[in-house]
Design a protein around this motif. Structure first.
Motif, mmCIF file in Angstrom:
data_model
loop_
_atom_site.group_PDB
_atom_site.id
_atom_site.type_symbol
_atom_site.label_atom_id
_atom_site.label_comp_id
_atom_site.label_asym_id
_atom_site.label_seq_id
_atom_site.Cartn_x
_atom_site.Cartn_y
_atom_site.Cartn_z
ATOM 1 N N GLU A 176 -1.901 11.423 -13.661
ATOM 2 C CA GLU A 176 -0.749 10.549 -13.449
ATOM 3 C C GLU A 176 0.209 11.131 -12.420
ATOM 4 O O GLU A 176 0.760 10.412 -11.573
ATOM 5 C CB GLU A 176 -0.029 10.332 -14.784
ATOM 6 N N TYR A 177 0.381 12.428 -12.502
ATOM 7 C CA TYR A 177 1.270 13.070 -11.534
ATOM 8 C C TYR A 177 0.737 12.941 -10.114
ATOM 9 O O TYR A 177 1.483 12.593 -9.172
ATOM 10 C CB TYR A 177 1.433 14.543 -11.913
ATOM 11 N N PHE A 178 -0.566 13.189 -9.937
ATOM 12 C CA PHE A 178 -1.139 13.088 -8.591
ATOM 13 C C PHE A 178 -1.145 11.642 -8.088
ATOM 14 O O PHE A 178 -0.962 11.407 -6.878
ATOM 15 C CB PHE A 178 -2.554 13.667 -8.575
ATOM 16 N N GLU A 179 -1.381 10.664 -8.996
ATOM 17 C CA GLU A 179 -1.314 9.258 -8.574
ATOM 18 C C GLU A 179 0.085 8.891 -8.095
ATOM 19 O O GLU A 179 0.256 8.244 -7.046
ATOM 20 C CB GLU A 179 -1.721 8.363 -9.744
ATOM 21 N N ALA A 180 1.084 9.307 -8.841
ATOM 22 C CA ALA A 180 2.461 9.023 -8.428
ATOM 23 C C ALA A 180 2.789 9.711 -7.104
ATOM 24 O O ALA A 180 3.440 9.139 -6.218
ATOM 25 C CB ALA A 180 3.434 9.488 -9.523
ATOM 26 N N LYS A 181 2.277 10.928 -6.964
ATOM 27 C CA LYS A 181 2.523 11.654 -5.719
ATOM 28 C C LYS A 181 1.851 10.960 -4.531
ATOM 29 O O LYS A 181 2.448 10.858 -3.444
ATOM 30 C CB LYS A 181 2.014 13.087 -5.870
ATOM 31 N N CYS A 182 0.592 10.475 -4.740
ATOM 32 C CA CYS A 182 -0.104 9.757 -3.661
ATOM 33 C C CYS A 182 0.639 8.467 -3.302
ATOM 34 O O CYS A 182 0.743 8.115 -2.118
ATOM 35 C CB CYS A 182 -1.535 9.439 -4.086
ATOM 36 N N VAL B 33 3.528 9.324 -1.201
ATOM 37 C CA VAL B 33 3.110 9.680 0.163
ATOM 38 C C VAL B 33 2.757 8.427 0.962
ATOM 39 O O VAL B 33 3.100 8.313 2.153
ATOM 40 C CB VAL B 33 1.920 10.656 0.104
ATOM 41 N N ILE B 34 2.060 7.459 0.306
ATOM 42 C CA ILE B 34 1.702 6.211 1.007
ATOM 43 C C ILE B 34 2.963 5.439 1.410
ATOM 44 O O ILE B 34 3.065 4.934 2.546
ATOM 45 C CB ILE B 34 0.792 5.354 0.108
ATOM 46 N N GLN B 35 3.925 5.320 0.504
ATOM 47 C CA GLN B 35 5.171 4.635 0.837
ATOM 48 C C GLN B 35 5.905 5.342 1.971
ATOM 49 O O GLN B 35 6.502 4.702 2.851
ATOM 50 C CB GLN B 35 6.068 4.563 -0.407
ATOM 51 N N LYS B 36 5.824 6.671 1.954
ATOM 52 C CA LYS B 36 6.475 7.421 3.024
ATOM 53 C C LYS B 36 5.789 7.164 4.366
ATOM 54 O O LYS B 36 6.450 7.004 5.403
ATOM 55 C CB LYS B 36 6.444 8.905 2.687
ATOM 56 N N ILE B 37 4.445 7.071 4.341
ATOM 57 C CA ILE B 37 3.706 6.778 5.584
ATOM 58 C C ILE B 37 4.067 5.390 6.103
ATOM 59 O O ILE B 37 4.268 5.185 7.319
ATOM 60 C CB ILE B 37 2.194 6.909 5.324
ATOM 61 N N ARG B 38 4.157 4.426 5.178
ATOM 62 C CA ARG B 38 4.522 3.071 5.603
ATOM 63 C C ARG B 38 5.927 3.049 6.192
ATOM 64 O O ARG B 38 6.185 2.374 7.202
ATOM 65 C CB ARG B 38 4.442 2.126 4.412
ATOM 66 N N ALA B 39 6.826 3.774 5.575
ATOM 67 C CA ALA B 39 8.184 3.823 6.108
ATOM 68 C C ALA B 39 8.201 4.440 7.499
ATOM 69 O O ALA B 39 8.905 3.968 8.413
ATOM 70 C CB ALA B 39 9.089 4.615 5.155
ATOM 71 N N GLU B 40 7.398 5.500 7.691
ATOM 72 C CA GLU B 40 7.319 6.122 9.010
ATOM 73 C C GLU B 40 6.733 5.160 10.030
ATOM 74 O O GLU B 40 7.191 5.091 11.191
ATOM 75 C CB GLU B 40 6.477 7.405 8.929
#
Length: 368
Positions: free
Chosen positions: A271-277, A280-287
């Motif tokens: 669960e922790y790694f899924e939330a972290k991924c 990261v995906i949302q951060k990539i989209r924002a970038e």
């Protein structure tokens, strides 16, 4: 009845074993053993019990212990003799040194000066004779020290008359010096105001008993400290063994709880790694959105829209042409293979016509 008899027989035997184990542990206090070791090894405990009747707690046999006690008593006697002679020699040296200091500070009578000079001279002669005797004892085959013997040194001693006077006066002077040292020791041990000589003498008589009591107390405390050290070592061994047992139990408990909790731990990790991924995906989209906003301005977007509209119009016209060509092809396919042969012949004739037209144009150009 038989059960009670068995219980009654087992009880005294266990008491005897416990007494035997306690006796063995008391006989060998320096050994790192506990009662469980003796219980697990009964033959070894019996062997130690038999050895305890022949061996002291220090590891020596009874015969050797007696010989050692006799040797220690002999050594103590020799040491006492040497201590008496050495103490007397040091007292005489102190008397000579005090006289030398006193002679530089005050006027000393001639008789006293002669007495201390004679004593110093004879002390030096006696010391030289002792050194020669020691050198002869340790090096019997070698020549004497400086080529001298004891008789030659003794010839340098004072005359018999001076020696007689010195011997007659020496006990009194030695007694005075010893009394002075005793009073100084008394003043150190019982500091206080000056008292009369009789009171000091009474305190001095009791001082030796007090010092003996102090010495006995110190010896008793040393013995107790040795016993405490042995007991502490034994208890330390027991503590370490118990500690190792506790550590093993803790290790088994840790392994069991770790296996049970591993599934929950893995689930939480997933669960922790899924939330972290996802973060990261949302951060990539924002970038990416930030890069697009920095790259495409309003003029660029309007130009792209016009280009898109023109391309869509051309795409629609091309699709219309394609649809018309497809309809014509479908009408041509209606005639079958004969029309296909005619179409091929028509395309061949068209190519020949085009070729001849090109050649005609080439030949019709005016030449230079």
């Amino acid at each position: 009845m038989s059960a009670n008899a068995d219980c009654g027989s087992v009880g005294p035997s266990l008491c005897k074993l416990d007494n035997l184990h306690q006796q063995v542990l008391a006989s060998f206090p320096m050994c790192q053993m506990i009662q469980e070791d003796l219980t697990q090894n009964p033959r070894f405990s019996k062997l130690l019990a038999m050895l305890s009747q022949q061996v002291e707690c220090h590891g020596l046999t009874l015969k050797l212990e007696k010989e050692l006690e006799m040797a220690e008593r002999d050594l103590q006697t020799q040491r006492l003799r040497w201590l008496c002679s050495e103490s007397l020699h040091r007292l005489l040296r102190e008397m000579v040194l005090e006289h030398c200091v006193r002679k530089h500070l005050y006027n000393v009578p001639t008789e006293d000066d002669m007495f201390y000079k004679t004593m110093e001279h004879n002390l030096l002669v006696g010391q030289c004779v002792m050194q020669l005797d020691l050198s002869d004892y340790f090096k019997q085959d070698s020549p004497p020290l400086l080529g001298l013997d004891a008789q030659q040194i003794l010839d340098l001693a004072s005359t018999q008359k001076d020696l007689l006077k010195t011997r007659q006066r020496l006990p009194r002077e030695l007694e005075k010096h010893l009394l002075k040292k005793c009073f100084s020791l008394l003043s150190y041990y019982h500091p206080g105001e000056d008292e009369r000589e009789g009171v000091k003498n009474m305190k001095l008589l009791r001082l030796s008993g007090q010092l003996d009591g102090k010495i006995k107390r110190v010896v008793c405390l040393k013995e107790k400290s040795y016993e405490s050290a042995a007991l502490l070592q034994q208890e330390t061994c027991c503590y370490i063994s118990e500690l190792f047992g506790c550590i093993q139990i803790l290790q088994s408990l840790i392994l069991d709880h770790r296996l049970k909790a591993q599934k929950e731990i893995d689930k939480n990790k997933i669960e922790y790694f899924e939330a972290k991924c996802e973060i990261v995906i949302q951060k990539i989209r924002a970038e990416m959105m930030e890069i697009q906003l920095d790259t495409y301005t309003e003029d660029t977007i309007s130009a792209h829209r016009k280009i898109t509209e023109k391309l869509e119009a051309k795409l629609k016209a091309s699709q219309g042409e394609k649809h018309a060509v497809d309809s014509m092809l479908s009408s041509f396919e209606f005639f079958g293979k004969e029309f296909e042969v005619l179409a091929e012949e028509y395309s061949r004739l068209r190519q020949e016509i085009d070729t001849k037209n090109w050649a005609l144009k080439e030949f019709s150009y005016p030449t230079n």
